[in-house]
Write an enzyme that holds these catalytic residues in place. Sequence first.
Site, PDB file in Angstrom:
ATOM      1  N   GLU A 104     -11.447   2.570   6.177  1.00  0.00           N
ATOM      2  CA  GLU A 104     -10.306   2.849   7.059  1.00  0.00           C
ATOM      3  C   GLU A 104     -10.300   4.333   7.438  1.00  0.00           C
ATOM      4  O   GLU A 104      -9.403   5.089   7.070  1.00  0.00           O
ATOM      5  CB  GLU A 104      -8.981   2.441   6.406  1.00  0.00           C
ATOM      6  CG  GLU A 104      -7.867   2.339   7.426  1.00  0.00           C
ATOM      7  CD  GLU A 104      -6.512   2.053   6.815  1.00  0.00           C
ATOM      8  OE1 GLU A 104      -5.674   1.438   7.496  1.00  0.00           O
ATOM      9  OE2 GLU A 104      -6.266   2.463   5.660  1.00  0.00           O
ATOM     10  N   GLU A 133       0.830  -1.207   0.000  1.00  0.00           N
ATOM     11  CA  GLU A 133       0.000   0.000   0.000  1.00  0.00           C
ATOM     12  C   GLU A 133       0.867   1.260   0.000  1.00  0.00           C
ATOM     13  O   GLU A 133       1.665   1.457   0.924  1.00  0.00           O
ATOM     14  CB  GLU A 133      -0.897   0.027   1.240  1.00  0.00           C
ATOM     15  CG  GLU A 133      -1.730   1.295   1.361  1.00  0.00           C
ATOM     16  CD  GLU A 133      -2.439   1.422   2.702  1.00  0.00           C
ATOM     17  OE1 GLU A 133      -3.472   2.105   2.744  1.00  0.00           O
ATOM     18  OE2 GLU A 133      -1.944   0.858   3.693  1.00  0.00           O
TER      19      GLU A 133
END
Length: 267
Positions: A240, A143
Amino acid sequence: MPRFAANVSLMFTEVPFAERFARARAAGFQAVEFLFPYDHAAAELRARMEDAGIVPVLFNAPPGDAARGEKGLAALPGREAEFRDAVALALDYASALGCPHLHVMAGLAPAGVARDTLLGTFAANLAWAAGRARAHGVLPLIEPINRRDMPGYVLNTTTEAAAIIAAVGAGQVGLQFDFYHAQVTEGDITRRFEALMPIVAHAQFADTPGRHEPGTGEVNWPHVFRSVDAAGYGGWLGCEYRPLGGTEEGLGWFAPYRHQQHQERRA
């Protein structure tokens, strides 16, 4: 229709971690992701999720020495043995929980280490992790994280991530595309996502600039979600974000999608 997974490390923090799975299911979520499960026995967490009727889709490998602020080991030369131990532990948890994805964090760049060395170490460690993960039915993910939130993090852009994935081998490692980080660093998020979709294995989001729920910042989330759906993405979208207030009070954005999910289950 987009499928949403609650991030129970950031959401539902009104209750202890092990109780958040039931709270997420009661709020209408069918899946969860979280950061680090290692303070709890895997058997306990699996039982909690099964009782709640919810599935795990992603968590992070151990980040190194969290007390010293470490944010991953995968790109750090000389830390390969620690990295392998961390991945082994994470894969034990992933197997026990039935979780298909594992975020492997690159880490913070040590002073004086050449970037080529960091990226070479990252690729080599990911190749090793991919081989071990395959036997567990798990896909490692990487990521890009923006420099504002995490100064010094090795991997910052989706372009860098795509190059690393190409070096390791398509299908060996997947991209964890976070709309929040991409918006802060690169922008053009819907077209960027569509272009990278062949390597996207999981996606996440939070509004910018505050990293709160949709509707608290600058992004047109209904448009983003429609674009993701129109592109044919079949994976999960991880929520998130840090709720601005109480978690349930901030789920107004989710209401129409929850209703659609309910209607589809009844159909």
